[in-house]
Design a protein around this motif. Structure first.
Motif, PDB file in Angstrom:
ATOM      1  N   PRO C 178       0.835  -1.209   0.000  1.00 41.54           N
ATOM      2  CA  PRO C 178       0.000   0.000   0.000  1.00 41.54           C
ATOM      3  C   PRO C 178       0.872   1.264   0.000  1.00 41.54           C
ATOM      4  O   PRO C 178       2.085   1.189   0.208  1.00 41.54           O
ATOM      5  N   ALA C 179       0.210   2.412  -0.244  1.00 42.98           N
ATOM      6  CA  ALA C 179       0.748   3.736   0.093  1.00 42.98           C
ATOM      7  C   ALA C 179       2.077   4.091  -0.539  1.00 42.98           C
ATOM      8  O   ALA C 179       2.884   4.787   0.050  1.00 42.98           O
ATOM      9  N   GLU C 180       2.307   3.630  -1.772  1.00 42.20           N
ATOM     10  CA  GLU C 180       3.567   4.002  -2.426  1.00 42.20           C
ATOM     11  C   GLU C 180       3.588   5.486  -2.729  1.00 42.20           C
ATOM     12  O   GLU C 180       4.610   6.147  -2.586  1.00 42.20           O
ATOM     13  N   GLU C 181       2.449   6.027  -3.165  1.00 45.22           N
ATOM     14  CA  GLU C 181       2.414   7.428  -3.594  1.00 45.22           C
ATOM     15  C   GLU C 181       2.729   8.384  -2.462  1.00 45.22           C
ATOM     16  O   GLU C 181       3.168   9.507  -2.687  1.00 45.22           O
ATOM     17  N   ARG C 182       2.459   7.966  -1.239  1.00 41.92           N
ATOM     18  CA  ARG C 182       2.791   8.809  -0.095  1.00 41.92           C
ATOM     19  C   ARG C 182       4.110   8.363   0.527  1.00 41.92           C
ATOM     20  O   ARG C 182       4.479   8.821   1.591  1.00 41.92           O
ATOM     21  N   ILE C 183       4.815   7.447  -0.130  1.00 41.04           N
ATOM     22  CA  ILE C 183       6.107   6.948   0.383  1.00 41.04           C
ATOM     23  C   ILE C 183       5.881   6.439   1.800  1.00 41.04           C
ATOM     24  O   ILE C 183       6.685   6.641   2.704  1.00 41.04           O
ATOM     25  N   GLY C 184       4.721   5.809   1.979  1.00 38.38           N
ATOM     26  CA  GLY C 184       4.344   5.429   3.335  1.00 38.38           C
ATOM     27  C   GLY C 184       4.334   3.928   3.565  1.00 38.38           C
ATOM     28  O   GLY C 184       4.339   3.474   4.703  1.00 38.38           O
ATOM     29  N   GLY C 185       4.316   3.143   2.501  1.00 36.01           N
ATOM     30  CA  GLY C 185       4.135   1.707   2.665  1.00 36.01           C
ATOM     31  C   GLY C 185       5.401   0.894   2.478  1.00 36.01           C
ATOM     32  O   GLY C 185       5.439  -0.280   2.867  1.00 36.01           O
ATOM     33  N   GLY C 186       6.428   1.482   1.897  1.00 39.30           N
ATOM     34  CA  GLY C 186       7.650   0.737   1.632  1.00 39.30           C
ATOM     35  C   GLY C 186       8.320   0.260   2.917  1.00 39.30           C
ATOM     36  O   GLY C 186       8.660  -0.929   3.056  1.00 39.30           O
ATOM     37  N   ALA C 187       8.489   1.159   3.864  1.00 38.22           N
ATOM     38  CA  ALA C 187       9.181   0.790   5.099  1.00 38.22           C
ATOM     39  C   ALA C 187       8.429  -0.301   5.867  1.00 38.22           C
ATOM     40  O   ALA C 187       9.037  -1.280   6.303  1.00 38.22           O
TER      41      ALA C 187
END
Lengths: 430, 430, 430, 430
Positions: C178-187
């Motif tokens: 999820p949340a790639e566009e907010r750079i929020g899901g990668g970590a």
């Protein structure tokens, strides 16, 4: 293979010459003392042909020439500093620079270009700054050799000595170019005709963050550059009594400056903008009616420079309109980007690795800045010749263009050896 | 009641004197030729006491004094223009201005203040501009009498003649104040001691958008004003090669300028900001390490001025910080606001209505601008005296402080008649 | 060598699945319908292990999670759109995403990561825009799959089918982030533990200006990125009656925006700033007391990103101070830069060249943008595994993130074939 | 002379009515609950004529009407809050407001105008804030009676009671005007025809920094005002990958904001600019393609407002052009300036001095802000009637338009007494 010329000019001679030039930095097209001193040395060394003033330049291609008054003041200053009057006369009106030719019979035509102008900035008087401590700080207040062109001119003359004393066969041309800092002298030399029969051209710069003992055989990726002057005109009014009657050129300028630096970055590579010099207004209680930005635009390619310039021009106009002012945009000097040819990189790298004092040879590096040597390089390349740009490392305490810039004089002899070696070697390798 | 003095100075004398002063405008604290010429006239008319240079001023209260070099250059220029050397010597170092006293026995002490400095701006050379057409345009390039202080000095000398020739009883003091435009001369005159026994003080201004033939008996609502110089310091770097190593003082300055003009307006009345003169940077290819704003702040009251100044200072600091620069803010001249006393308005209105050439008498009007006459007025009012500020209308083609400002010379005699009449009348009415 | 799996999922199935997802774009951490639909498909295909919600994530590492109200509204919307309630429940509170595992005995652990979130922007309703014309335009107003993550999720499921039907030996993990566009899901995925035994990780993106039929085997030079929200707080006041009593947060924000884009470019490479979403104030007649900037900072390296961020933070604070406001800066998601390993580039290039419909294989290209896949790649690389980022070309009429972005559905099968082929091949080549 | 009406409405009734309205603030043209509640009270008090919805307004003159969706949502909210459905129906589409008439035979026609809309801002929930503490804080989140229009409507109804119970002879018209805060309702009431036979018009405002017990008999110097919405349109692009392909509407907006506040101050009097509400962009990683400024322009005179508006429009256009965007400027509500007639000031001052609880009567004061009551006043004055604007002081802890604004409910009865007394008195004095 021994390509080092037999008789290198003495380090003492190099140092003394460089310090004399350093003491008398002259801005673009005002290199009167500098060119006169160069001509003096050329005559002493002995050359087969010598072109100065109008004969060295495509005069119509000059740009960024100062006004008559400024030219006259610097000319007078050169005279007072002891420049030979008869020589000086030929430069009047800002026709500085020189081309010297050694004719050594059959063989390729090899050229070396060095630039000779100073920068309009104050030199540090900090005792830590060597020129200040050792008494050769700029005597021309407000001007400074802050980019090492004093070293370039010195190395050029040293190379001439070296080549003259060698068994070089062919023609060697030494080009002393004015007005590099204003991107004003490259085109007039490029279009002068002196390059039209050149098989191999080398240009040289010292420093660029490379230490003494390091040589870059081929510098690339010069940023294309374009200078401009934007003159904003509004209307003055009493700032207390009638602020509404004014049209504020300083507000127009400030709006433009804020936005110029905010031109969108480009996906294809580096761009640069600088509002390097600005001024406006006359007195605290008058709404400013005039203002000016002297600036520059750069790009990793000519296209990127043009992209940035298009934005910049729209912004200068919009800034003026924002405050109901008009703006007049004058284009100054301009230079394309350039690349060093592999053949010359080979030769320089090979020679450099055998030179005393060189402990590191970098084949290629990028410049980051701009250079109107690119005009000369392009001219030669377009006509089938090869061109290269060499960096002779030198320890420099302050960055280029700062008040504490200085060169390590040990690098002068290295520069002379590398470049004269390369010139002589080109006769054989080409 | 006939309060007009018997012998008015001739219109020819007034015109010729004014044109001589107009031709030689001198900025704040550089009024060397001007003061010398005034002293010459004072000696010819004959006064009982004369104070010049350090004797006319509280020297420690001077502000906005130029540097030594500028002072010396203007001093030399005055000498070349024919100012009497022995008088000139007393002004050296920027001690300009004069106080002349007529002692006519028992009676009140009445003073008139006129200001004498020019502005740092180019005068128009349009042939429509009368001084250009008739040959008395400024001979000091870059300086201009664009606010009518040449007329003020002339009227002052005319009034002295008128009072000298009248049956005035008491003491008349005529104050020639330097540096009004820089708000630098009001305080030194106010604190000189010469005002401490003054019962009634008049100050005068020509024009202010009132036509020839109109007189304003009491001008009010001077804007309080404060000057400043903000010096921004960043760090230079090569704009192409190392933009990130610079700290850009021109961006700091531009950010500050944009916001200074956007200080919130105040519910309690008028405020003003002007970034009247700005400069920054050294060359197109160097990230600018320095920049300066010379500006001013005004308010309809001292509180409003201070409100605006507080915002301005925060913005100058924030602009610097925005680009990682520092800023040094120097405060220049400052003047409070002021009001004309009703008693003097009565006298001036009464006298003016009987003067030849006056066809409209306005009792009171507001100034809109600022004036350091307010320092003198406050000094007199605080010690129990009365003070008033009179406007002598004059047709002026361009606005105050613009390149085409000029006065209608017919208004000179009107000014002399109104003010000498008021001075003489004060002896009786006070 | 034949590495293509026997049974490719049908083009019809791919198209229909992609269109369903396209119709229901959901922003970061709100991918409720999307994840539920994915889980439904996973169950149908059949997997050995399935982790969803909190089990798929290091929950404490989530960033850029919307507020409760927003989460609840999207959750409800997913329910109304028909998402299976029991599955939906596990995602409540924004715990979206899934990890599916195929266990095929001895062999390497190979992973594929696809991202699944949409963007907060309106989709075009121009009839030229295929989704509008063919009836699968976004039904969630204000949200859009404008970066192709609908295609990514679809390709991921297709690859699972392909691998499931192949003779692949080892473990295959499919990560729906999820949340790639907010750079929020990668970590949160990187730190979930699911990657800790992975030998080879592939990530995929469609388009990036590569046409259908072109495949880039290794994408590099992701820009490091960091998100921020800056909340400016001033003080409101009646804009007509008491402008001076306000402290204007919109002026603070505008000053910051102007300067953010003007952060000095860096000699060492590309930097980016974007004030992507701003808002402030409440009504025309109230001095704005609040404003916000949601923005991002990027750099070609992590150092360049940090250089830019340092400047940005100082500017946000200075902008606030300029207008006597305060600012609260919240850091959002952040991702480092990354490079594809040569071993995986070899495998993908080799497989791709044999895939039907591929007519051009580019070994390596640069991304220009940022991606938090870099977190996953770094995790795998730090533990000794290999990682690669593959681009499957697709004709896209509008640019990424624009209202007319769309993918060519013919590229879906190509993506499935290339990636499932690579996964299967890795079992043999590793 | 006893002009106080016999039966004043009870303080309890006033307080309770005001609190009910306070709890349900509704923005311009959405005053559905408010108008319904007013109509309910009017019916209970009993009036001779009652005009609501389209019958109260020149419908074509409405401005700043929200979109259908917003209107419908507020309409529904009013219904849910218990507004009588049959009355509500007449207001559908944003036709709010009412005109009530008492016909008491021969005599002058006297009118009172009160405004009824709330503001789009959050109300404080600090327990120090009385409405929060005592349970009548706004129940419509995001809306607030932050300017006292709840008190105005209440006072209007109280005055009606007072006049109804008095021996007033003539016609009394009570005008409940919508949309004052958006400057949208003044013109439609002014042009409705209801004012065309009015001999004397009073309008009322509470507070304005006057404490409880103080009454201003005539408020003047309303700032002329004009609202605008500027929509900037650029082009979106991926902020990391293709920054150069975007045209940034947020940069355009920020440039415009910076300059709008910096429009030159005017020598002739006060001007105001406010960019009261701004927004732009969609996501951190998209170059913003849209942005909007909702703002207003004011001037002490209509000319000053127009001077400022002309500058503002040029700046909005230049800001757009600066970033290659377009801008669409929509003009919203607009109101002229106004002055209270001396005759009405006399009457109000005389009556107020006899009212219980009034301890200070100020004859005249200036408003500083703007008011579209000026439309009504001008209409009456142009047709030969008299108009006045009265301020009823009230202690208010927070400033007008701030989150902690509140009124001292003791001032409600004072307002009723002063205004009903003035209405009744006008019958005799006119």
């Amino acid at each position: 293979m021994d390509t080092t010329p037999q008789t290198t000019p003495s380090e003492e001679w190099l140092r003394s010459l460089r310090r004399d030039l350093h003491r008398r930095p002259e801005p673009a097209w005002c290199e009167f003392y500098t060119t006169a001193r160069i001509v003096e040395e050329l005559r002493e060394i002995g050359v087969d042909e010598l072109y100065v003033g109008r004969d060295a330049l495509a005069t119509g291609a000059r740009s960024a020439v100062p006004d008559e008054e400024t030219l006259a003041a610097w000319h007078e200053r050169a005279r007072e500093a002891g420049a030979v009057p008869e020589v000086l006369g030929e430069f009047e009106g800002g026709y500085t620079g020189a081309v010297a030719v050694l004719d050594r019979g059959e063989g390729p035509t090899v050229a070396l270009r060095v630039d000779i102008d100073g920068l309009p900035r104050e030199e540090s008087d900090d005792p830590e700054h060597v020129p200040a401590r050792e008494g050769f700080r700029s005597e021309n207040e407000g001007a400074m050799h802050a980019c090492g062109h004093d070293a370039h001119a010195t190395i050029g003359l040293g190379v001439l000595r070296g080549v003259a004393d060698s068994d070089f066969r062919g023609t060697f041309k030494l080009l002393f170019q004015p007005a590099e800092e204003r991107i004003g002298g490259g085109a007039p030399i490029a279009e002068s005709g002196h390059l039209d029969d050149v098989d191999a051209l080398l240009a040289v710069h010292v420093g660029l963050d490379h230490p003494t003992g390091e040589v870059v055989a081929g510098v690339d990726d010069f940023l294309a550059v374009s200078h401009f002057e934007a003159h904003f005109t509004g209307e003055s009014a009493h700032a207390g009594g009638h602020p509404n009657r004014g049209r504020n050129a300083v507000q127009a300028m400030a709006t433009a400056v804020q936005n110029l630096y905010a031109i969108p970055r480009h996906e294809a590579g580096a761009t640069r903008v600088n509002a390097g010099k600005v001024a406006g207004g006359t007195a605290t209680n008058i709404v400013p009616e005039g203002a000016v930005i002297e600036g520059e635009i750069r790009g990793a390619t000519t296209e990127l420079m043009e992209y940035t310039r298009e934005h910049a021009e729209r912004m200068l106009r919009s800034g003026a309109e924002m405050h109901d002012c008009s703006v007049d945009i004058e284009h100054g000097g301009e230079a394309p980007s350039a690349k060093s040819d592999e053949e010359l990189v080979d030769v320089v790298a090979d020679v450099a690795s055998g030179v005393d004092g060189v402990d590191s040879v970098v084949r290629r590096d990028t410049l980051g800045g701009s250079e109107d040597a690119s005009y000369l390089m392009r001219r030669v390349q377009e006509r089938g010749g090869k061109a290269g740009y060499v960096c002779i490392g030198t320890d420099h305490p302050g960055g280029h263009h700062t008040a504490t810039f200085d060169v390590d004089e040990d690098s002068l002899a290295i520069g002379v050896d590398v470049l004269s070696g390369a010139v002589v070697s080109l006769d054989r390798n080409f």
